[in-house]
Design a protein around this motif. Structure first.
Motif, PDB file in Angstrom:
ATOM      1  N   TYR A 211       0.838  -1.199   0.000  1.00 52.43           N
ATOM      2  CA  TYR A 211       0.000   0.000   0.000  1.00 52.43           C
ATOM      3  C   TYR A 211       0.872   1.248   0.000  1.00 52.43           C
ATOM      4  CZ  TYR A 211      -4.087  -2.867   0.911  1.00 52.43           C
ATOM      5  OH  TYR A 211      -5.093  -3.787   0.803  1.00 52.43           O
ATOM      6  N   LYS A 212       0.463   2.218  -0.807  1.00 53.95           N
ATOM      7  CA  LYS A 212       1.168   3.495  -0.863  1.00 53.95           C
ATOM      8  C   LYS A 212       0.593   4.448   0.178  1.00 53.95           C
ATOM      9  CE  LYS A 212       2.699   7.193  -3.964  1.00 53.95           C
ATOM     10  NZ  LYS A 212       2.668   7.743  -5.345  1.00 53.95           N
ATOM     11  N   ILE A 213       1.475   5.061   0.947  1.00 52.86           N
ATOM     12  CA  ILE A 213       1.088   6.057   1.947  1.00 52.86           C
ATOM     13  C   ILE A 213       1.513   7.428   1.441  1.00 52.86           C
ATOM     14  CG2 ILE A 213       1.248   6.770   4.357  1.00 52.86           C
ATOM     15  CD1 ILE A 213       0.180   3.937   4.027  1.00 52.86           C
ATOM     16  N   VAL A 214       0.589   8.364   1.400  1.00 53.03           N
ATOM     17  CA  VAL A 214       0.897   9.734   1.008  1.00 53.03           C
ATOM     18  C   VAL A 214       0.372  10.676   2.087  1.00 53.03           C
ATOM     19  CG1 VAL A 214       0.510  11.571  -0.668  1.00 53.03           C
ATOM     20  CG2 VAL A 214       0.842   9.225  -1.461  1.00 53.03           C
ATOM     21  N   ALA A 215       1.259  11.507   2.611  1.00 49.48           N
ATOM     22  CA  ALA A 215       0.870  12.534   3.581  1.00 49.48           C
ATOM     23  C   ALA A 215       1.082  13.898   2.942  1.00 49.48           C
ATOM     24  CB  ALA A 215       1.699  12.405   4.850  1.00 49.48           C
ATOM     25  N   LYS A 216       0.072  14.756   3.025  1.00 45.94           N
ATOM     26  CA  LYS A 216       0.136  16.077   2.408  1.00 45.94           C
ATOM     27  C   LYS A 216       0.156  17.151   3.485  1.00 45.94           C
ATOM     28  CE  LYS A 216      -2.408  14.505  -1.676  1.00 45.94           C
ATOM     29  NZ  LYS A 216      -3.554  14.767  -2.604  1.00 45.94           N
ATOM     30  N   MET A 217       1.272  17.865   3.563  1.00 42.85           N
ATOM     31  CA  MET A 217       1.365  19.010   4.460  1.00 42.85           C
ATOM     32  C   MET A 217       0.748  20.210   3.758  1.00 42.85           C
ATOM     33  SD  MET A 217       5.291  18.651   5.840  1.00 42.85           S
ATOM     34  CE  MET A 217       5.094  20.020   6.999  1.00 42.85           C
ATOM     35  N   LYS A 218      -0.163  20.907   4.438  1.00 41.05           N
ATOM     36  CA  LYS A 218      -0.811  22.072   3.850  1.00 41.05           C
ATOM     37  C   LYS A 218      -0.750  23.241   4.825  1.00 41.05           C
ATOM     38  CE  LYS A 218      -3.702  19.515   0.645  1.00 41.05           C
ATOM     39  NZ  LYS A 218      -5.033  19.380   0.015  1.00 41.05           N
ATOM     40  N   PRO A 219      -0.908  24.465   4.320  1.00 44.03           N
ATOM     41  CA  PRO A 219      -0.790  25.650   5.186  1.00 44.03           C
ATOM     42  C   PRO A 219      -1.846  25.672   6.286  1.00 44.03           C
ATOM     43  CG  PRO A 219      -0.615  26.271   2.882  1.00 44.03           C
ATOM     44  CD  PRO A 219      -1.056  24.842   2.907  1.00 44.03           C
ATOM     45  N   ARG A 220      -1.490  26.301   7.382  1.00 44.64           N
ATOM     46  CA  ARG A 220      -2.415  26.464   8.494  1.00 44.64           C
ATOM     47  C   ARG A 220      -3.590  27.362   8.101  1.00 44.64           C
ATOM     48  NH1 ARG A 220      -0.377  24.892  13.514  1.00 44.64           N
ATOM     49  NH2 ARG A 220       1.854  24.421  13.600  1.00 44.64           N
ATOM     50  N   TYR A 221      -4.552  27.412   8.980  1.00 46.84           N
ATOM     51  CA  TYR A 221      -5.765  28.216   8.764  1.00 46.84           C
ATOM     52  C   TYR A 221      -5.409  29.657   8.418  1.00 46.84           C
ATOM     53  CZ  TYR A 221     -10.420  30.145   9.805  1.00 46.84           C
ATOM     54  OH  TYR A 221     -11.639  30.777   9.731  1.00 46.84           O
ATOM     55  N   ASN A 222      -5.986  30.155   7.315  1.00 54.59           N
ATOM     56  CA  ASN A 222      -5.782  31.519   6.834  1.00 54.59           C
ATOM     57  C   ASN A 222      -4.353  31.799   6.352  1.00 54.59           C
ATOM     58  OD1 ASN A 222      -8.396  32.450   6.982  1.00 54.59           O
ATOM     59  ND2 ASN A 222      -8.170  33.353   9.016  1.00 54.59           N
ATOM     60  N   LYS A 223      -3.565  30.755   6.095  1.00 54.34           N
ATOM     61  CA  LYS A 223      -2.235  30.908   5.513  1.00 54.34           C
ATOM     62  C   LYS A 223      -2.247  30.344   4.096  1.00 54.34           C
ATOM     63  CE  LYS A 223      -0.318  32.424   9.365  1.00 54.34           C
ATOM     64  NZ  LYS A 223       0.227  33.792   9.505  1.00 54.34           N
ATOM     65  N   GLU A 224      -1.357  30.839   3.252  1.00 56.27           N
ATOM     66  CA  GLU A 224      -1.315  30.400   1.867  1.00 56.27           C
ATOM     67  C   GLU A 224      -0.153  29.465   1.572  1.00 56.27           C
ATOM     68  OE1 GLU A 224      -1.421  33.756  -0.725  1.00 56.27           O
ATOM     69  OE2 GLU A 224      -3.451  34.362  -0.117  1.00 56.27           O
ATOM     70  N   THR A 225       0.878  29.507   2.404  1.00 59.44           N
ATOM     71  CA  THR A 225       2.042  28.647   2.173  1.00 59.44           C
ATOM     72  C   THR A 225       2.539  28.062   3.488  1.00 59.44           C
ATOM     73  OG1 THR A 225       3.591  30.499   2.377  1.00 59.44           O
ATOM     74  CG2 THR A 225       2.787  29.981   0.159  1.00 59.44           C
ATOM     75  N   LEU A 226       3.349  27.014   3.366  1.00 59.24           N
ATOM     76  CA  LEU A 226       4.043  26.441   4.512  1.00 59.24           C
ATOM     77  C   LEU A 226       5.279  27.281   4.815  1.00 59.24           C
ATOM     78  CD1 LEU A 226       3.921  22.736   3.295  1.00 59.24           C
ATOM     79  CD2 LEU A 226       2.693  23.629   5.284  1.00 59.24           C
ATOM     80  N   SER A 227       5.811  27.134   6.017  1.00 57.36           N
ATOM     81  CA  SER A 227       7.058  27.791   6.381  1.00 57.36           C
ATOM     82  C   SER A 227       7.962  26.778   7.064  1.00 57.36           C
ATOM     83  CB  SER A 227       6.781  28.970   7.324  1.00 57.36           C
ATOM     84  OG  SER A 227       6.453  28.488   8.628  1.00 57.36           O
TER      85      SER A 227
END
Length: 274
Positions: free
Chosen positions: A58-74
């Motif tokens: 099985y392939k596992i994919v985790a997607k990091m996304k920006p926090r609430y009201n943010k547009e990008t990760l830091s």
């Protein structure tokens, strides 16, 4: 690795961001909305047997996304995953827990500047060995071939049925609509008759609180296909679940969300919760 009579697979997540975790393109965990703002974090074991229909890779994919009201990760956001298996037999889970893969985590640790990713994905594969083959969505219709607008309308209509059942606090009807999903979970997690009863009673207790539903408006929803096109759900534009009760204690607890996936075995039977 030792052999398990009733293998119980989990992913232990530590998520300092918004994000999702998928097993073979099937969502098993998501974290969105206001509870991701500022420096809030999440951690805990995510059971995945319900997404493992039979033995295999099985392939596992985790997607990091920006926090609430943010547009990008830091560089301040983080995600790490540990993969474990244990004996599901009551009383032996902690004693038999075994790590099956090295930890998977994002490649920065507060050392990088100007990350600015709108999304960052981590991926790996796990090999699982199970004593069953579940009748899930393997042979369901490929919904991706349908026109998206028509699919959305049909999915929304089914979700609206669920919404009205929840709004009327009809626990019996909700359990009836969910019986296919419940059967799969009972098999996936080796439920005894006692655990089946406790599971149903737990679900019914939420309905006895007579909580208010959060309105579900078309313009605030989007459709999401998964499971190679064989599963579908509606999700709000902020990433939170379409179906949710208002929190009974907003100061200390978020809204109570219901994650619902639909599939269609054939056109005659129509949608059902899985």
């Amino acid at each position: 690795m030792q052999d398990f009579k009733q293998p119980y697979y989990t992913i232990y997540q530590r998520m300092g961001c918004a994000g999702e975790i998928y097993v073979n393109d099937v969502l098993v965990f998501s974290r969105f909305g206001e509870n991701t703002k500022d420096s809030s974090n999440s951690s805990g074991a995510v059971p995945i047997n319900q997404a493992l229909l039979e033995s295999g890779t099985y392939k596992i994919v985790a997607k990091m996304k920006p926090r609430y009201n943010k547009e990008t990760l830091s560089e301040n956001e983080f995600l790490s995953l540990d993969f474990n298996v244990a004996e599901a037999d009551s009383g032996r889970t902690k004693q038999t827990k075994t790590k099956i893969l090295p930890r998977l985590e994002q490649p920065w640790d507060g050392l990088s500047e100007n990350i600015n990713f709108p999304v960052f994905e981590l991926a790996t594969e796990i090999e699982v060995k199970l004593p069953y083959v579940l009748d899930g969505w393997q042979n369901s219709l490929d919904l991706s071939i349908l026109e998206e607008e028509i699919l959305f309308e049909n999915v929304f209509a089914f979700y609206n049925q669920i919404y009205l059942v929840m709004e009327s606090h009809n626990a019996g009807k909700f359990l009836e609509l969910s019986k296919e999903k419940m059967k799969l979970q009972e098999q996936a997690f080796y439920f005894s008759e006692e655990r089946k009863a406790n599971f149903r009673n737990g679900a019914m207790q939420i309905f006895t609180k007579n909580l208010q539903m959060i309105p579900m408006n078309k313009e605030n929803l989007r459709i999401q296909l998964m499971g190679d096109g064989k599963l579908v759900r509606l999700v709000r534009l902020d990433g939170t679940e379409a179906l949710k009760f208002k929190s009974p204690d907003p100061e200390n607890q978020g809204d109570i969300e219901f994650e619902v996936k639909l599939h269609m075995r054939d056109l005659k039977k129509g949608f059902s919760i899985i």
